[in-house]
Design a protein around this motif. Structure first.
Motif, PDB file in Angstrom:
ATOM      1  N   GLY A  13      37.959  24.489 -17.479  1.00  0.00           N
ATOM      2  CA  GLY A  13      39.314  24.084 -17.815  1.00  0.00           C
ATOM      3  C   GLY A  13      40.167  24.199 -16.569  1.00  0.00           C
ATOM      4  O   GLY A  13      39.817  23.693 -15.505  1.00  0.00           O
ATOM      5  N   GLY A  14      41.278  24.902 -16.663  1.00  0.00           N
ATOM      6  CA  GLY A  14      42.135  25.088 -15.499  1.00  0.00           C
ATOM      7  C   GLY A  14      41.854  26.350 -14.717  1.00  0.00           C
ATOM      8  O   GLY A  14      42.621  26.697 -13.808  1.00  0.00           O
ATOM      9  N   ALA A  93      30.128  19.889 -29.440  1.00  0.00           N
ATOM     10  CA  ALA A  93      31.171  20.692 -28.794  1.00  0.00           C
ATOM     11  C   ALA A  93      31.748  19.972 -27.579  1.00  0.00           C
ATOM     12  O   ALA A  93      32.962  20.021 -27.328  1.00  0.00           O
ATOM     13  CB  ALA A  93      30.606  22.046 -28.395  1.00  0.00           C
ATOM     14  N   ILE A  94      30.896  19.307 -26.833  1.00  0.00           N
ATOM     15  CA  ILE A  94      31.369  18.541 -25.677  1.00  0.00           C
ATOM     16  C   ILE A  94      32.307  17.439 -26.142  1.00  0.00           C
ATOM     17  O   ILE A  94      33.392  17.231 -25.583  1.00  0.00           O
ATOM     18  CB  ILE A  94      30.170  17.956 -24.894  1.00  0.00           C
ATOM     19  N   GLU A  95      31.919  16.744 -27.182  1.00  0.00           N
ATOM     20  CA  GLU A  95      32.751  15.670 -27.729  1.00  0.00           C
ATOM     21  C   GLU A  95      34.080  16.223 -28.249  1.00  0.00           C
ATOM     22  O   GLU A  95      35.116  15.551 -28.158  1.00  0.00           O
ATOM     23  CB  GLU A  95      31.990  14.985 -28.873  1.00  0.00           C
ATOM     24  N   ASP A  99      35.357  23.299 -22.759  1.00  0.00           N
ATOM     25  CA  ASP A  99      35.585  23.410 -21.311  1.00  0.00           C
ATOM     26  C   ASP A  99      34.346  23.876 -20.568  1.00  0.00           C
ATOM     27  O   ASP A  99      34.279  23.780 -19.346  1.00  0.00           O
ATOM     28  CB  ASP A  99      36.735  24.385 -21.043  1.00  0.00           C
ATOM     29  N   LYS A 100      33.382  24.407 -21.291  1.00  0.00           N
ATOM     30  CA  LYS A 100      32.111  24.832 -20.707  1.00  0.00           C
ATOM     31  C   LYS A 100      31.104  24.964 -21.836  1.00  0.00           C
ATOM     32  O   LYS A 100      31.469  25.258 -22.971  1.00  0.00           O
ATOM     33  CB  LYS A 100      32.255  26.165 -19.957  1.00  0.00           C
ATOM     34  N   ILE A 101      29.834  24.765 -21.504  1.00  0.00           N
ATOM     35  CA  ILE A 101      28.748  24.944 -22.461  1.00  0.00           C
ATOM     36  C   ILE A 101      27.854  26.069 -21.958  1.00  0.00           C
ATOM     37  O   ILE A 101      27.445  26.057 -20.795  1.00  0.00           O
ATOM     38  CB  ILE A 101      27.921  23.654 -22.620  1.00  0.00           C
ATOM     39  N   ARG A 124      31.954  14.365 -18.567  1.00  0.00           N
ATOM     40  CA  ARG A 124      33.274  14.959 -18.824  1.00  0.00           C
ATOM     41  C   ARG A 124      33.666  16.017 -17.807  1.00  0.00           C
ATOM     42  O   ARG A 124      34.711  16.654 -17.946  1.00  0.00           O
ATOM     43  CB  ARG A 124      33.306  15.555 -20.238  1.00  0.00           C
ATOM     44  N   GLY A 125      32.821  16.255 -16.809  1.00  0.00           N
ATOM     45  CA  GLY A 125      33.146  17.247 -15.792  1.00  0.00           C
ATOM     46  C   GLY A 125      33.115  18.676 -16.297  1.00  0.00           C
ATOM     47  O   GLY A 125      33.883  19.529 -15.841  1.00  0.00           O
ATOM     48  N   ILE A 126      32.227  18.955 -17.246  1.00  0.00           N
ATOM     49  CA  ILE A 126      32.139  20.271 -17.867  1.00  0.00           C
ATOM     50  C   ILE A 126      30.980  21.056 -17.245  1.00  0.00           C
ATOM     51  O   ILE A 126      29.861  20.553 -17.169  1.00  0.00           O
ATOM     52  CB  ILE A 126      31.895  20.134 -19.383  1.00  0.00           C
ATOM     53  N   PRO A 127      31.209  22.293 -16.832  1.00  0.00           N
ATOM     54  CA  PRO A 127      30.104  23.098 -16.303  1.00  0.00           C
ATOM     55  C   PRO A 127      29.198  23.630 -17.405  1.00  0.00           C
ATOM     56  O   PRO A 127      29.586  23.720 -18.568  1.00  0.00           O
ATOM     57  CB  PRO A 127      30.816  24.245 -15.582  1.00  0.00           C
ATOM     58  N   ILE A 128      28.004  23.988 -17.010  1.00  0.00           N
ATOM     59  CA  ILE A 128      27.044  24.643 -17.894  1.00  0.00           C
ATOM     60  C   ILE A 128      26.794  26.048 -17.379  1.00  0.00           C
ATOM     61  O   ILE A 128      26.552  26.241 -16.180  1.00  0.00           O
ATOM     62  CB  ILE A 128      25.712  23.870 -17.939  1.00  0.00           C
TER      63      ILE A 128
END
Length: 354
Positions: A13-14, A93-95, A99-101, A124-128
């Protein structure tokens, strides 16, 4: 003060994690995610306590639907979806706006399923977060190292990171957790030189409020003073808000973060001639709202008291039924025991106003 391991920066997220950014504090809800109102209430309580990233389990369809509603009702605080076994829960959850998985790629099935999650996160630019836990270590690594081991934890983490890297995904945070502190330390010492990803640290299943706080602080402090750790969770069998309180106290004690006043108070002994314990507890309660990084000494006798009080921003060195108020190393006045708490609080407020 500590030679911090250099890692790349990953944003949740931020909130930036890694690099030269401060070590961030996380927790996890213990409500049923499908119970949206209860989960939202707990998240807000965690945020108010100082939680900077919060994780919720998404373990079935009801939880996935709940996560979607929670995401709509929580603004600003990064939300992490905790996933095990069913990759469809990660995709949901991504959909929904995670903000992270958090996954362990080894326990969600085939490589095609891992790739589906990685591709969705990339889009979506989400980290794992690759989360390795001593309680769910792969059987082949248990066999290889004759049981659960630091070497197995490190190899599992590296193996699962390589799976993602082979899929051209490198927006990664790594965690390796065990309830065994020496094992956790050794695992990080093995892995840390081999990767530059940020490390999420924790001592898992640490225990109840008292014992778990001590155990977590022992393990996490050892990692942090060796320069390892970019974000952390203190895992307690307690109200999750207590995890935030413990984490803040630990980071402030290590001089890694500042969240408010530091109270320096003596343990008391036979030389103490005032009722110091309730005095210190009352002052701590009454300054809970203060965020300024000031040091407050509450000392019980004439041996170490004056020296400690002089070194603090403000403090009291107690004698028989009274105490001497110090400010910035200078004696201000003598105070009767029954007035100590009120006078100290008044003087702290004057100091902050000035």
């Amino acid at each position: 003060m500590y030679n911090r391991r250099k890692s790349r920066v990953v944003r949740v997220g931020g909130v930036p994690i890694g690099g030269d950014y401060p070590v961030t504090i996380q927790s996890m809800t213990n409500t049923k995610t499908a119970d949206v109102d209860a989960t939202v209430a707990q998240i807000k309580a965690l945020a108010e306590a100082g939680c900077e990233i919060v994780r919720v389990t998404v373990n079935d369809k009801a939880a996935a639907e709940g996560f979607k509603e929670i995401r709509r009702k929580i603004d600003g605080l990064p939300l992490v979806a905790d996933i095990h076994f069913d990759y469809n829960m990660a995709l949901a959850a991504i959909e929904a706006g995670a903000d992270k998985i958090r996954i362990n790629p080894g326990n969600i099935g085939s490589l095609d399923r891992v790739k589906a999650v990685a591709d969705a996160c990339r889009k979506r630019g989400i980290p794992i977060r690759v989360g390795v836990n001593s309680g769910s270590l792969e059987q082949d690594l248990i066999d290889k190292f004759n049981g659960v081991s630091a070497e197995g934890l490190a190899e599992s983490a590296l193996r699962n990171v390589r799976i993602l890297e082979d899929m051209d995904f490198d927006n990664i945070i790594i965690s390796m957790k065990a309830s065994n502190i020496p094992m956790t330390l050794k695992a990080h010492q093995i892995l840390a030189p081999q990767v530059d990803y940020p490390l999420h640290i924790g001592i898992t299943e640490a225990g109840t409020l008292y014992s778990g706080t001590i155990k977590s602080t022992a393990g996490l402090s050892a990692l942090l003073t060796q320069g390892m750790g970019d974000t952390l969770r203190v895992s307690l069998t307690a109200d999750p808000v207590e995890e935030i309180r413990a984490a803040k106290e630990m980071l402030q004690s290590l001089r890694l973060r500042s969240f408010g006043p530091e109270i320096i108070s003596c343990p008391t002994c036979g030389r103490t001639e005032v009722d110091l314990i309730p005095l210190a507890e009352q002052v701590q309660r009454r300054i809970a709202h203060i965020t300024a990084p000031i040091s407050i000494a509450i000392m019980g006798c004439v041996v170490n008291g004056p020296g400690e009080a002089k070194e603090a921003d403000i403090g009291i060195a107690c004698g028989r039924d009274s105490g001497i108020l110090f400010k910035k190393g200078e004696i201000v006045r003598k105070i009767a025991e029954e007035n100590m708490a009120d006078v100290l609080i008044e003087e702290i407020e004057k100091m902050l106003e000035g």
